[in-house]
Design an enzyme around this catalytic site. Structure first.
Site, short mmCIF file in Angstrom:
data_model
loop_
_atom_site.label_atom_id
_atom_site.label_comp_id
_atom_site.label_asym_id
_atom_site.label_seq_id
_atom_site.Cartn_x
_atom_site.Cartn_y
_atom_site.Cartn_z
N HIS A 1 -7.98 2.19 5.85
CA HIS A 1 -6.91 1.85 6.80
C HIS A 1 -7.50 1.02 7.93
O HIS A 1 -8.59 1.33 8.42
CB HIS A 1 -6.32 3.15 7.38
CG HIS A 1 -5.07 2.94 8.17
ND1 HIS A 1 -3.81 3.03 7.61
CD2 HIS A 1 -4.88 2.62 9.47
CE1 HIS A 1 -2.90 2.80 8.53
NE2 HIS A 1 -3.52 2.55 9.67
N ASN B 1 0.83 -1.21 0.00
CA ASN B 1 0.00 0.00 0.00
C ASN B 1 0.86 1.26 0.00
O ASN B 1 0.43 2.30 -0.47
CB ASN B 1 -0.90 0.03 1.25
CG ASN B 1 -2.25 -0.58 0.99
OD1 ASN B 1 -2.58 -0.93 -0.14
ND2 ASN B 1 -3.04 -0.73 2.03
N THR B 2 2.07 1.13 0.54
CA THR B 2 2.93 2.32 0.60
C THR B 2 3.21 2.85 -0.81
O THR B 2 3.23 4.06 -1.05
CB THR B 2 4.26 1.98 1.30
OG1 THR B 2 3.95 1.32 2.53
CG2 THR B 2 5.08 3.22 1.58
N GLU C 1 1.15 -1.08 9.32
CA GLU C 1 -0.30 -1.28 9.48
C GLU C 1 -0.66 -2.65 10.06
O GLU C 1 -1.79 -2.87 10.46
CB GLU C 1 -0.99 -1.04 8.13
CG GLU C 1 -2.41 -0.55 8.30
CD GLU C 1 -3.09 -0.16 6.99
OE1 GLU C 1 -2.43 0.45 6.14
OE2 GLU C 1 -4.28 -0.47 6.85
N ARG D 1 -11.46 12.13 9.30
CA ARG D 1 -12.00 11.31 8.21
C ARG D 1 -13.28 10.58 8.60
O ARG D 1 -14.17 10.42 7.76
CB ARG D 1 -10.94 10.30 7.76
CG ARG D 1 -9.81 10.97 7.03
CD ARG D 1 -8.71 10.02 6.67
NE ARG D 1 -7.71 10.72 5.87
CZ ARG D 1 -6.58 10.19 5.45
NH1 ARG D 1 -6.30 8.93 5.73
NH2 ARG D 1 -5.74 10.88 4.73
C1 LIG Z 1 -4.29 4.51 -1.72
C2 LIG Z 1 -3.70 4.80 -0.39
C3 LIG Z 1 -3.19 6.06 -0.12
C4 LIG Z 1 -2.60 6.33 1.10
N1 LIG Z 1 -2.01 7.53 1.30
C5 LIG Z 1 -1.38 7.77 2.47
C6 LIG Z 1 -0.64 8.97 2.65
O1 LIG Z 1 -0.46 9.76 1.74
N2 LIG Z 1 -0.10 9.19 3.88
C7 LIG Z 1 -0.23 8.31 4.92
O2 LIG Z 1 0.26 8.57 6.01
N3 LIG Z 1 -0.87 7.13 4.74
C8 LIG Z 1 -1.42 6.84 3.55
N4 LIG Z 1 -2.04 5.63 3.36
C9 LIG Z 1 -1.87 4.59 4.38
C10 LIG Z 1 -0.45 4.03 4.28
O3 LIG Z 1 -0.04 4.06 2.94
C11 LIG Z 1 -0.36 2.60 4.81
O4 LIG Z 1 -0.90 2.52 6.10
C12 LIG Z 1 1.08 2.16 4.87
O5 LIG Z 1 1.73 2.42 3.64
C13 LIG Z 1 1.19 0.69 5.21
O6 LIG Z 1 2.55 0.32 5.13
P1 LIG Z 1 2.99 -1.13 5.55
O7 LIG Z 1 4.42 -1.26 5.27
O8 LIG Z 1 2.50 -1.42 6.92
O9 LIG Z 1 2.16 -2.08 4.59
P2 LIG Z 1 2.28 -2.20 3.00
O10 LIG Z 1 3.00 -1.05 2.42
O11 LIG Z 1 0.93 -2.52 2.51
O12 LIG Z 1 3.24 -3.45 2.82
C14 LIG Z 1 2.87 -4.74 3.23
C15 LIG Z 1 3.56 -5.72 2.29
O13 LIG Z 1 3.50 -7.03 2.85
C16 LIG Z 1 3.22 -7.94 1.80
N5 LIG Z 1 2.66 -9.15 2.41
C17 LIG Z 1 1.45 -9.27 2.99
N6 LIG Z 1 1.29 -10.53 3.44
C18 LIG Z 1 2.42 -11.21 3.12
C19 LIG Z 1 2.84 -12.56 3.30
N7 LIG Z 1 2.06 -13.47 3.88
N8 LIG Z 1 4.08 -12.93 2.85
C20 LIG Z 1 4.88 -12.02 2.23
N9 LIG Z 1 4.51 -10.74 2.00
C21 LIG Z 1 3.30 -10.34 2.46
C22 LIG Z 1 2.23 -7.17 0.94
O14 LIG Z 1 2.11 -7.73 -0.35
C23 LIG Z 1 2.87 -5.77 0.93
O15 LIG Z 1 3.81 -5.63 -0.09
C24 LIG Z 1 -2.60 5.33 2.12
C25 LIG Z 1 -3.13 4.08 1.87
C26 LIG Z 1 -3.66 3.79 0.62
C27 LIG Z 1 -4.19 2.42 0.35
#
Ligand SMILES: Cc1cc2nc3c(=O)[nH]c(=O)nc-3n(C[C@H](O)[C@H](O)[C@H](O)COP(=O)(O)OP(=O)(O)OC[C@H]3O[C@@H](n4cnc5c(N)ncnc54)[C@H](O)[C@@H]3O)c2cc1C
Length: 478
Positions: A415, A63-64, A444, A306
């Site tokens: 989220h 999602n990032t 997240e 929100r």
């Molecule tokens: C469209 C959108 C816009 C956003 N804009 C903003 C913003 O501008 N500012 C802000 O603060 N927040 C924003 N958010 C929220 C924020 O982007 C996310 O909360 C954050 O990026 C999550 O990061 P993460 O690393 O926790 O998860 P992610 O970036 O989602 O990464 C998780 C990764 O784990 C992988 N994965 C999952 N399960 C497994 C498994 N079993 N084995 C191996 N790999 C796996 C997934 O495929 C993914 O690549 C936005 C969210 C969205 C959806």
């Protein structure tokens, strides 16, 4: 040799079902190659650890990558020249209150205190920010949001992938982690993961120092989200990429981890009515646009939280609204990398030379729209919104310079605030309140930071702050 060879293959037989699994060994294993995972991988690799990132999709980013990439941090060098007063304490109080005091105060402290340093760390690794300066993204509650130059979240992913690889980390794509290995069920150390590649190859990867869970939330998992909020069934749109299935939460629970706040699921009132995606806008922020319903009337303070905005939208005819802005704030290319001219041609954005024509295009009463815009412009001039209390710092741009733009929007699942319980060191906590040795989590997949409602811009801060903490602590094997 040990360093080079970390791929080291011990090829052994896993007794279960007589299936042959390859066994690999690293210092730190990161599950998920999104924002938090790559930040953690860079932190651990830069500490000299042998790091493997496992990503189930064919690409990194999660999602990032598709996010807006905008990040909240108190940053006086950029805020003060714009006359914005801010403090760590204010960011803390807003984050706590914005989540209805259900967030963990200790984690919120770490987040807000760590955000400026995380911004510096990211800049040192090559992330550049928009010269337009600081703004207030939807639901952020204060102008402390920083926008990277690269579109969407691509800059964050690029710099941390580069940093991790430069420091020697390996990334395995198309490899799904299916479980965590714990020495004694519900008691011992987490010492690795079980994974399966897209061609069916089974892997067992041992982690000498630690496993970092960074699998993101569960916004795309309809079954899981309806378990916690029955209203968010299959017909409900989401902004999330399809890999956001909550895998890490389930895997952590299987080895005894506690979870918190699972019922708190954020809807962003900015989804495309057809796809749910937040793209397809002309890039006007809340300080330069208004929200109007199908009657051509404003219905809310656009600077609100929100959840407040989404609930207000649900009260409107057809549960839909339009953003309205004028031409001065429309860039040639938006921060999503889209051209407003293309969006207009595709019928996703409406554009007209007069407000009357715009009203006809979107089917709202022209007189009402004209009156709404005139009254809003008066509020801008007086610096006071007597109708809905939009704060003065968001009343900067009147809507008066043709052409005018309208974009239809609806609430969309965005989220998941709930997830695995962690402490300030990003260590995962079990159901008895004890640290699970060897297991860390960030991003997240975790719960407890954002309470009932995450502030816009705080999630990117979260991955940058807690991703780094998780990587450093896993590297230390704490
Ligand atoms: C469209 C959108 C816009 C956003 N804009 C903003 C913003 O501008 N500012 C802000 O603060 N927040 C924003 N958010 C929220 C924020 O982007 C996310 O909360 C954050 O990026 C999550 O990061 P993460 O690393 O926790 O998860 P992610 O970036 O989602 O990464 C998780 C990764 O784990 C992988 N994965 C999952 N399960 C497994 C498994 N079993 N084995 C191996 N790999 C796996 C997934 O495929 C993914 O690549 C936005 C969210 C969205 C959806």
């Amino acid at each position: 040799m040990r360093r080079l060879g970390l791929f080291l293959l011990i090829a052994c037989l896993v007794a279960s079902a007589g299936v042959r699994a390859q066994v690999l060994e690293y210092d730190v294993v990161v599950v998920g190659g999104g924002g938090a995972g790559l930040v953690a991988a860079a932190a651990a690799a830069e500490k000299g650890q042998q790091v493997l990132v496992l990503e189930k999709m064919a690409f990194v980013g999660g999602n990032t990558l598709v996010s807006g990439g905008v990040c909240n941090a108190v940053y006086p060098p950029w805020q003060e020249p714009l006359g914005i007063e801010d403090s760590i304490e204010f960011h803390y109080q807003q984050t706590l209150a914005g989540g209805d005091y259900r967030g963990n105060p200790d984690l919120i402290r770490v987040l807000v205190e760590g955000a400026p340093a995380a911004l510096d760390r990211s800049r040192e690794r090559g992330l550049t920010f928009h010269p337009d300066g600081v703004f207030q993204v939807l639901g952020a509650l204060w102008p402390r949001t920083h926008r990277p130059m690269e579109s969407a979240g691509t800059g964050w992913i690029r710099i941390y992938l580069e940093a991790a690889k430069k420091a020697g980390a390996h990334v395995l794509l198309n490899t799904r982690v299916i479980g965590l290995l714990r020495q004694e069920p519900l008691a011992g150390r987490v010492y690795g993961v079980k994974a399966i590649s897209s061609d069916g190859k089974q892997l067992e990867i041992h982690a000498r120092k630690g496993v970092v869970l960074a699998t993101g939330g569960f916004g795309a998992n309809v079954e899981m989200r309806t378990l916690h909020n029955p209203l968010l069934g299959p017909g409900f749109p989401t902004t999330n990429q399809p890999g956001t299935m909550g895998d890490g939460i389930t895997m952590a629970q299987d080895v005894g981890a506690d979870v918190t706040g699972m019922d708190f699921i954020q809807l962003i009132p900015a989804g495309c009515p057809k796809t749910g995606a937040v793209t397809g806008t002309v890039g006007a922020g809340i300080a330069s646009s208004i929200m109007i319903n199908k009657k051509g009337e404003r219905f809310v303070n656009e600077g609100e939280r929100r959840d407040v905005l989404s609930n207000a939208v649900f009260q409107q005819p057809d549960g839909l609204y339009y953003t309205i802005n004028d031409s001065r704030v429309v860039p040639e290319v938006t921060s999503w990398g889209e051209r407003p001219t293309d969006l207009v041609a595709e019928g996703r954005v409406f554009k007209a030379g007069t407000l009357k024509e715009l009203a006809e295009l979107i089917g709202v009463p022209a007189k009402a729209l004209a009156a709404t815009v005139a009254r809003y412009n008066e509020s801008v001039r007086s610096g006071e919104d007597r109708d809905f209390g939009k704060p003065a710092h968001l009343l900067k741009a009147a809507i008066e310079e043709p052409p005018f733009y309208a974009v239809p929007r609806v609430p969309s699942v965005h989220h998941t605030m709930g997830g695995v319980v962690i402490n300030r060191h990003a260590q995962v906590i079990d159901r008895r309140g004890q640290v699970i040795p060897g297991l860390y989590a960030a991003g997240e997949v975790t719960g407890g930071i954002h309470g009932t409602n995450r502030l816009g811009g705080n999630a990117i801060a979260d991955i940058a702050v807690f991703g780094w903490i998780a990587g450093e602590n896993a590297a230390a094997g704490n």
